[in-house]
Design an enzyme around this catalytic site. Sequence first.
Site, PDB file in Angstrom:
ATOM      1  N   LYS A 203       0.874  -1.186   0.000  1.00 18.73           N
ATOM      2  CA  LYS A 203       0.000   0.000   0.000  1.00 18.73           C
ATOM      3  C   LYS A 203       0.896   1.216   0.000  1.00 18.73           C
ATOM      4  CE  LYS A 203      -4.461   0.758   0.119  1.00 18.73           C
ATOM      5  NZ  LYS A 203      -5.543  -0.117  -0.365  1.00 18.73           N
TER       6      LYS A 203
HETATM    7  P1  NAD Z   1     -13.145   7.441  -2.749  1.00 14.53           P
HETATM    8  O1  NAD Z   1     -12.169   8.484  -2.370  1.00 14.53           O
HETATM    9  O2  NAD Z   1     -13.520   7.277  -4.172  1.00 14.53           O
HETATM   10  O3  NAD Z   1     -14.517   7.629  -1.922  1.00 14.53           O
HETATM   11  C1  NAD Z   1     -14.560   7.725  -0.510  1.00 14.53           C
HETATM   12  C2  NAD Z   1     -15.970   8.170  -0.137  1.00 14.53           C
HETATM   13  O4  NAD Z   1     -16.095   8.186   1.286  1.00 14.53           O
HETATM   14  C3  NAD Z   1     -16.319   9.594  -0.606  1.00 14.53           C
HETATM   15  O5  NAD Z   1     -17.662   9.629  -1.007  1.00 14.53           O
HETATM   16  C4  NAD Z   1     -16.138  10.422   0.675  1.00 14.53           C
HETATM   17  O6  NAD Z   1     -16.918  11.620   0.673  1.00 14.53           O
HETATM   18  C5  NAD Z   1     -16.654   9.435   1.687  1.00 14.53           C
HETATM   19  N1  NAD Z   1     -16.252   9.725   3.068  1.00 14.53           N
HETATM   20  C6  NAD Z   1     -15.055  10.168   3.523  1.00 14.53           C
HETATM   21  N2  NAD Z   1     -15.110  10.319   4.864  1.00 14.53           N
HETATM   22  C7  NAD Z   1     -16.354   9.952   5.239  1.00 14.53           C
HETATM   23  C8  NAD Z   1     -17.026   9.882   6.481  1.00 14.53           C
HETATM   24  N3  NAD Z   1     -16.413  10.225   7.621  1.00 14.53           N
HETATM   25  N4  NAD Z   1     -18.312   9.447   6.489  1.00 14.53           N
HETATM   26  C9  NAD Z   1     -18.925   9.097   5.340  1.00 14.53           C
HETATM   27  N5  NAD Z   1     -18.348   9.150   4.138  1.00 14.53           N
HETATM   28  C10 NAD Z   1     -17.082   9.571   4.103  1.00 14.53           C
HETATM   29  O7  NAD Z   1     -12.556   6.069  -2.145  1.00 14.53           O
HETATM   30  P2  NAD Z   1     -12.900   4.584  -2.608  1.00 14.53           P
HETATM   31  O8  NAD Z   1     -11.896   4.175  -3.607  1.00 14.53           O
HETATM   32  O9  NAD Z   1     -14.346   4.472  -2.883  1.00 14.53           O
HETATM   33  O10 NAD Z   1     -12.543   3.781  -1.265  1.00 14.53           O
HETATM   34  C11 NAD Z   1     -13.460   3.671  -0.181  1.00 14.53           C
HETATM   35  C12 NAD Z   1     -13.017   2.527   0.718  1.00 14.53           C
HETATM   36  O11 NAD Z   1     -12.965   1.315  -0.046  1.00 14.53           O
HETATM   37  C13 NAD Z   1     -11.623   2.678   1.323  1.00 14.53           C
HETATM   38  O12 NAD Z   1     -11.615   2.054   2.590  1.00 14.53           O
HETATM   39  C14 NAD Z   1     -10.734   1.898   0.366  1.00 14.53           C
HETATM   40  O13 NAD Z   1      -9.539   1.448   0.964  1.00 14.53           O
HETATM   41  C15 NAD Z   1     -11.666   0.744   0.041  1.00 14.53           C
HETATM   42  N6  NAD Z   1     -11.367   0.038  -1.208  1.00 14.53           N
HETATM   43  C16 NAD Z   1     -11.306   0.696  -2.405  1.00 14.53           C
HETATM   44  C17 NAD Z   1     -11.065  -0.023  -3.574  1.00 14.53           C
HETATM   45  C18 NAD Z   1     -11.054   0.628  -4.931  1.00 14.53           C
HETATM   46  O14 NAD Z   1     -10.958  -0.116  -5.924  1.00 14.53           O
HETATM   47  N7  NAD Z   1     -11.188   1.919  -5.055  1.00 14.53           N
HETATM   48  C19 NAD Z   1     -10.833  -1.416  -3.503  1.00 14.53           C
HETATM   49  C20 NAD Z   1     -10.913  -2.055  -2.271  1.00 14.53           C
HETATM   50  C21 NAD Z   1     -11.181  -1.316  -1.133  1.00 14.53           C
END
Ligand code: NAD
Length: 411
Positions: A100
Site C-alpha cells: 500500500k
Molecule cells: P473514494 O475516495 O472514491 O470515496 C470515498 C468516499 O467516502 C467519498 O464519497 C467520501 O466523501 C466518503 N467519506 C469520507 N469520509 C467519510 C465519512 N467520515 N463518512 C462518510 N463518508 C465519508 O474512495 P474509494 O476508492 O471508494 O474507497 C473507499 C473505501 O474502499 C476505502 O476504505 C478503500 O480502501 C476501500 N477500497 C477501495 C477499492 C477501490 O478499488 N477503489 C478497492 C478495495 C477497497
Amino acid sequence: MFRLAVAQFEEAADRLALDPRLRERLKLPQRALIVSIPIRMDDGSVKVYAGYRVQHDTALGPSKGGVRFHPEVNLGEVAALAMWMTWKCALVGLPYGGAKGGIRVGPEKLSRSELERLTRRYTAEIAPLIGPEEDIAAPDVGTNAQVMAWMMDTFSQQVGYAVPGVVTGKPLAIGGSLGREDATGRGVVDVISEAMQRLNLKMAEATVVVQGFGNVGMHTARIVHQTGAKVLAVSDAKGGIYNSGGLDIPTLISRYNSKTRPLDDCKVGESMTNEELLQLPCSVLVPAALSEQITVRNAARLRCRILAEGANGPTTLEADRILEDQGIFVIPDILANSGGVIVSYFEWVQDVQKYFWTEQDIRDRLHAIISSAFQRTVEFAQTRNVSMRMAALMSGIDKIAQAHLARGLYP
Ligand code: NAD
C-alpha cells in the site's frame, strides 16, 4: 489501524498455531519506504509532503496495493492496509503479496497541476521499489485513473519505454482494463447476492444502505439498484440522504458532484447524518468510506441483517464481537472488496500479455473467483466454527505461511 490489523492477525495466528518465527515476520512489513516530496505550488512557494510505500509480503509474487491521498495518511495506516492486501490476495488466490502507499495530503486542496507534480515526484521517489514484477500500484481513497496515468508515465519516462503493468486502474487508452472502474462495487454486489441466497432472502425484496459515495460506494449503490433492491440511503463525508421508498440512484448519480453539488442538494431524499444512516433498519449495510466507522459506540445499534464491508477496516475488534452476538452476517473487507484487486490482476495479465479481454469476460471471471472465495470462506467458517472474518483471515494467512515454509529461510 495497525493495531487493529495486528490484533486480527494474532487471533488468526493463534487459531492456526502458526510457527512463532513466521509469526514475528508476518506481523511486520517486509519493506517500508518513507519519502519527502517537495513540490512547487502554483504561487511559486515550495511545500514538502510525507509519502509512504509499504510492502508487507512478497512470498507469492509481486506486491500489489493502492495509493491513498488523504490528510490523515500515516505509516501505521499504510502498513495495516498493506497487510490486509496480503491476506486478501491470498484468500482469493492471486499470485501477489500485499502493499500500500499514500501521501499525507488533502488532494481537493490542490490544483490539477499541483496534484500532477505531487504524483510524479512521489512516483520518482518510490521508483526503486515498484515495477510490474516488483510492486504494482492502484487507486484508493483520493486517487483515480488520472493519478495512475501520471504514475505510469513517470515510471515509463525513467526506464525509457512504456510500462503499463506498473499500475492498474489506469485509463483504457494506456492499457487499462474494461470493467476495472466499477469492479470493487460489482464484487461487493456479487458477495451480497451470495449471502442473500445463503440466508434465503430475495434480492428484489432487499433494502440497502451505503456509507460513502466514491468509487466503491457509488458503484455498489448503482449495481445493487439494478438488481431490483431498494437503496434506502447513501452518504459522503458531508452527510447522507434517505428515502423510505428507495432512492432513485441513476437520477442521484446524474445530479451529484462531490465538489459542487452535495447529496442533499440532489432532491431525491431527505438529509440524514452518517451516524443515523448506520443505524437504519435494512437488509444490507455497506460501509464504503473510511476505517473504524463501526465501533463499540454504535455496533449494538446496527439494524442490518448483512454487513458487507466495502471499505478496508471499517469495523473495530470490539465492535466485531458485538456484531457476532447480534447474529449479523458479516462479509469481511478482505473478501467483500476483493473485486478491485481481482480485476486489477486481470488488467495486469492483459498488460503483460498485450492481449485484451471483453467486458463480459471480465465480469464472468470476477464473478467466478469472488463467488468461489465466498463459498470457501463460508465452509471454512462452518468447519472450524469461527466467524466469517476469522475464516477469511485464517485462509489467507495459511496460504502465505505455506508459501514461506515451502521456500524456506534465506540464506
Ligand atoms: P473514494 O475516495 O472514491 O470515496 C470515498 C468516499 O467516502 C467519498 O464519497 C467520501 O466523501 C466518503 N467519506 C469520507 N469520509 C467519510 C465519512 N467520515 N463518512 C462518510 N463518508 C465519508 O474512495 P474509494 O476508492 O471508494 O474507497 C473507499 C473505501 O474502499 C476505502 O476504505 C478503500 O480502501 C476501500 N477500497 C477501495 C477499492 C477501490 O478499488 N477503489 C478497492 C478495495 C477497497
